[in-house]
Design a protein around this motif. Structure first.
Motif, PDB file in Angstrom:
ATOM      1  N   TYR A 183       0.725  12.829  -3.976  1.00 58.15           N
ATOM      2  CA  TYR A 183       1.570  13.708  -3.149  1.00 58.15           C
ATOM      3  C   TYR A 183       1.975  13.099  -1.801  1.00 58.15           C
ATOM      4  O   TYR A 183       2.340  13.823  -0.883  1.00 58.15           O
ATOM      5  N   GLU A 184       1.879  11.802  -1.661  1.00 58.30           N
ATOM      6  CA  GLU A 184       2.180  11.121  -0.398  1.00 58.30           C
ATOM      7  C   GLU A 184       1.244  11.566   0.725  1.00 58.30           C
ATOM      8  O   GLU A 184       1.552  11.419   1.909  1.00 58.30           O
ATOM      9  N   ALA A 185       0.100  12.126   0.363  1.00 52.81           N
ATOM     10  CA  ALA A 185      -0.882  12.546   1.366  1.00 52.81           C
ATOM     11  C   ALA A 185      -1.644  11.323   1.864  1.00 52.81           C
ATOM     12  O   ALA A 185      -2.096  10.493   1.072  1.00 52.81           O
ATOM     13  N   SER A 186      -1.780  11.223   3.180  1.00 50.24           N
ATOM     14  CA  SER A 186      -2.480  10.084   3.785  1.00 50.24           C
ATOM     15  C   SER A 186      -3.879  10.504   4.212  1.00 50.24           C
ATOM     16  O   SER A 186      -4.065  11.550   4.834  1.00 50.24           O
ATOM     17  N   MET A 187      -4.849   9.678   3.881  1.00 49.50           N
ATOM     18  CA  MET A 187      -6.240   9.934   4.256  1.00 49.50           C
ATOM     19  C   MET A 187      -6.525   9.241   5.586  1.00 49.50           C
ATOM     20  O   MET A 187      -7.099   8.155   5.654  1.00 49.50           O
ATOM     21  N   VAL A 237      -5.307   4.164  -1.567  1.00 47.34           N
ATOM     22  CA  VAL A 237      -4.654   3.729  -2.802  1.00 47.34           C
ATOM     23  C   VAL A 237      -3.218   4.232  -2.875  1.00 47.34           C
ATOM     24  O   VAL A 237      -2.825   5.185  -2.193  1.00 47.34           O
ATOM     25  N   ARG A 238      -2.426   3.580  -3.730  1.00 47.32           N
ATOM     26  CA  ARG A 238      -1.042   4.001  -3.916  1.00 47.32           C
ATOM     27  C   ARG A 238      -0.977   5.408  -4.524  1.00 47.32           C
ATOM     28  O   ARG A 238      -1.865   5.820  -5.253  1.00 47.32           O
ATOM     29  N   GLY A 239       0.086   6.096  -4.190  1.00 46.49           N
ATOM     30  CA  GLY A 239       0.199   7.517  -4.490  1.00 46.49           C
ATOM     31  C   GLY A 239       0.037   8.339  -3.233  1.00 46.49           C
ATOM     32  O   GLY A 239       0.522   9.461  -3.143  1.00 46.49           O
ATOM     33  N   GLY A 240      -0.646   7.754  -2.235  1.00 47.38           N
ATOM     34  CA  GLY A 240      -0.719   8.342  -0.904  1.00 47.38           C
ATOM     35  C   GLY A 240       0.482   7.900  -0.086  1.00 47.38           C
ATOM     36  O   GLY A 240       1.432   7.296  -0.606  1.00 47.38           O
ATOM     37  N   GLY A 241       0.436   8.180   1.221  1.00 50.10           N
ATOM     38  CA  GLY A 241       1.582   7.850   2.057  1.00 50.10           C
ATOM     39  C   GLY A 241       1.273   6.894   3.185  1.00 50.10           C
ATOM     40  O   GLY A 241       2.107   6.702   4.078  1.00 50.10           O
TER      41      GLY A 241
END
Length: 713
Positions: free
Chosen positions: A487-491, A514-518
């Motif tokens: 969801y393009e969510a960044s940790m 990992v990819r899938g984040g933003g």
């Protein structure tokens, strides 16, 4: 860690009832689909049996759980107060009291019109003129679960709209309070989504309701003092791919309706002084184009600031550009900030004499202040922070014309700090740092950035935090490896009081971005979704291999952790590389994605097709999802220790997914590593409510992690 109490109790065994699913020439026989009916007494009995088994298998950890709970409690200043935020003639703040689970929302009067220095509140001391607006503890009384949805003050400070959920299903009851008299109005609206937006004259409130899929789809206008039956539906979105939101610009000049899917958006605006008027579209939706709108006054003219990812100069602006246009002619766009491949523009806030830009570069959040002049736009100036890893963002800044900018700053080793930036001088005033009791010293901990290399050569950022040992360890160290990647969510880095209980026991905490984040821009997201989703999983495996290859740890000392879509990640890597992990913690895990995404009658499914693809219509998507679905790829092999935690009232990831996953693992896997399922029987997607219950839940998870790592003492 092995099943030390196996002789004391037998693990529950779910019965098998074959259910056939056929799509695109493929037949799948699902033995545990019967667990979907939570109203079935046999299903409830099975979940309760799993809970009893989990409690029995972890009973030896009870002293450690209590010790960790007390550590969290002892480090937390239980009676505390937030930094006040000025809105109108009041300072607004929240406070907590020892022994009480929920915050109390309050305000006290501003001393004078030019007073912009927040009063220094002393925990436990009631400020002069304090008015309690809402006591969460009183609202929660008599309920096992409590969540606050809306908390919205009218512009003139006379009215409060708030909503509560006492079940956990994210459907709220909206109420209204006259703050001048303390009277609770007769108006009451059930079944709403979170949020409420006042008009400037506080005569009306706009709110949302959801459809049967829990999708916010309708905006309503409620006139204060009238029955709900008279409420007017001002907008309804029939396309199930789109969610709806309602709010206002920072200037409060416009009410705005945001309509968005994962890849397409549309904004509608209404002058707040004309609440019964018609909303107008800013820019018509076009498939694959996202945009957001803010209102600014530039050189005396009302203009819309528009962040968008449309085609610019012949190429799609994946990382977004910032444009502006006259408010009465939004199609007349001019570019203010061009597209950059290394900078992801994320948001813009407008004030009377400046803008605040939020963006991301090198996997870190950034802020810049952009002054407005009589002639138009000045030059943006980035706010500099001299740290390798950190998070920064704008705080609560409700006033349109204010001389300061509230900022929030934190890192893995820096407790949350609240600053006021004096815009005229650039002075940064530290107003408060999150108190951490018990002698915490940030210099005893360190954080750093490393890079793993994925199987396709992509460099994956890792954020690492540890306690600096008295003597550098001579051998491998235990690691908790966390990931999400959807969801393009960044940790982003954030301090955690609770995490100290792991760090102080020698556990290193690592986030695999990992990819899938933003974190690295829109391309980072695009390369970890739909038919590239497996990059999320292989990136996480690469992160684990990197930590082992560099000698920091061994597979016997690594526990993987992820929740929700991160729980899908956990289930996938459990199948792909079980040998890399001693244990896997999966919170509300999305481990049966293909079954869910194939069923458009389930909550949230249709809107998810832009994230995962549509396996119902596309055979390629079906086969791709089938190839990584954790539930469908369980095999007869040794798995690490697994703890799955879910909530029976979760509307986002249904409890049935981890229940089916655990049932199939129990019937299929080899080896003696323990497998546990814990279901909260009165909670939703966010788990239990109340800070003390949340601390106990964290203590339960941490004790299990330490047990897996051989550190349970």
């Amino acid at each position: 860690m092995t099943d030390t109490n196996a002789g004391a109790a037998s693990a529950p065994v779910a019965k098998q009832v074959p259910t056939t699913r056929e799509h695109h020439g493929h037949t799948f026989v699902d033995q545990y689909e019967w667990l979907r009916d939570k109203d079935d007494a046999e299903v409830v009995a099975y979940l309760e049996a799993e809970n009893a088994y989990t409690e029995q298998q972890t009973a030896h950890l009870a002293p450690l759980r209590e010790k960790i709970f007390q550590e969290i409690k002892s480090r937390t200043q239980e009676t505390d107060m937030s930094v006040p935020t000025r809105m109108g003639s009041w300072w607004y703040y929240g406070r907590t009291e020892e022994g009480k689970s929920y915050p109390i929302q309050c305000r006290c009067p501003v001393a004078s019109e030019d007073d912009w220095t927040p009063p220094e509140l002393v925990p436990g001391v009631v400020p002069d003129g304090e008015q309690i607006l809402l006591d969460g503890n009183a609202e929660a009384e008599g309920h096992e679960f409590f969540s606050l949805g809306a908390f919205s003050i009218s512009e003139d400070g006379t009215m409060l709209a708030y909503s509560t959920d006492v079940v956990g299903d994210e459907r709220y009851t909206l109420r209204f309070k006259d703050l001048a008299t303390g009277e609770l109005l007769a108006d009451e609206i059930t079944g709403t989504a979170p949020g409420a937006t006042w008009t400037l004259d506080h005569s009306h409130v706009f709110y949302l309701t959801v459809d049967d899929m829990w999708r916010p789809d309708t905006v309503w206008r409620h006139e204060i003092g009238t029955p709900r039956a008279d409420d007017v539906s001002v907008f309804h979105e029939p396309d199930e791919r789109f969610w709806v939101a309602v709010g206002s610009t920072r200037s409060e000049k416009y009410i705005m309706i945001w309509v968005g899917s994962k890849i397409t958006s549309e904004v509608r605006v209404l002058d707040s002084q004309e609440p019964t008027g018609e909303f107008r579209i800013v820019l018509p939706r076009r498939e694959g184009v996202e945009y957001s709108v803010e209102h600014a006054v530039v050189a005396g003219e009302d203009r819309f600031l528009i962040l968008h990812n449309d085609v610019v100069n012949g190429a799609k602006a994946d990382n977004f550009v910032l444009a502006d246009a006259p408010a009465d002619d939004p199609t007349n766009l001019r570019i203010l900030i061009d597209h950059r491949h290394d900078v992801r523009l994320e948001d813009v806030d407008a004030f009377a004499d400046h803008l605040v830009l939020g963006y991301r570069r090198d996997a870190l959040t950034r802020l810049a202040v952009w002054k407005l002049t009589d002639a138009g736009y000045g030059d943006p100036s980035e706010i500099d922070f001299d740290q390798e890893i950190y998070s920064v963002g704008a705080g609560s800044n409700p006033e349109w014309n204010q001389p300061t900018l509230r900022l929030l700053f934190t890192s893995f080793v820096t407790p949350a700090q609240i600053y006021d930036l004096v815009l005229e001088t650039g002075e940064m005033r530290l107003l408060k740092e999150q108190p951490v009791l018990g002698g915490f010293d940030s210099s005893e901990y360190e954080e750093r950035r490393e890079w793993a290399v994925a199987q396709d050569g992509t460099r994956i950022p890792l954020s690492i935090v540890r306690r600096i040992p008295d003597l550098e360890p001579q051998g491998p160290v235990p690691v908790l490896l966390y990931g999400y990647g959807s969801y393009e969510a960044s940790m982003d880095p954030a301090f955690s009081v609770a995490r100290l209980s792991l760090l102080d026991r020698g556990v290193e905490f690592v986030v695999a971005h990992v990819r899938g984040g933003g974190e690295m821009g829109r391309h980072w997201y695009d390369n970890g979704k739909t038919l590239s989703k497996k990059n999320t999983f292989t990136d996480f495996v690469a992160a684990a291999r990197h930590l082992v290859a560099t000698g920091r740890t061994t597979p016997e000392l690594v526990v993987a952790d992820g929740g929700s879509a991160g729980g899908l990640l956990m289930g996938a890597v459990a199948n792909m590389a079980p040998e890399l992990f001693a244990g896997i913690l999966a919170n509300v895990p999305f481990v049966d994605p293909l079954t869910s995404i194939l069923d458009p009658s389930l909550p949230l499914t249709v809107i998810e097709w832009d994230e995962w693809g549509n396996p119902l219509d596309d055979p390629e998507v079906y086969e791709y999802m089938r190839s990584y679905s954790p539930y469908e790829n369980v095999e007869a092999k040794d798995y690490p220790a697994i703890l799955a935690i879910t909530s029976i009232n979760d509307t986002r990831v249904l409890y049935v997914e981890p229940a089916k996953w655990v049932a199939k693992l129990r019937a299929t896997k080899t080896g003696d590593a323990p497998l546990l399922l814990k279901t909260e029987m009165s909670a939703g997607h966010g788990g239990v409510s109340g800070r003390y219950e949340k601390w106990r839940e964290v203590a339960f998870e941490f004790a299990w992690i330490l047990d897996v790592l051989g550190l349970a003492k």
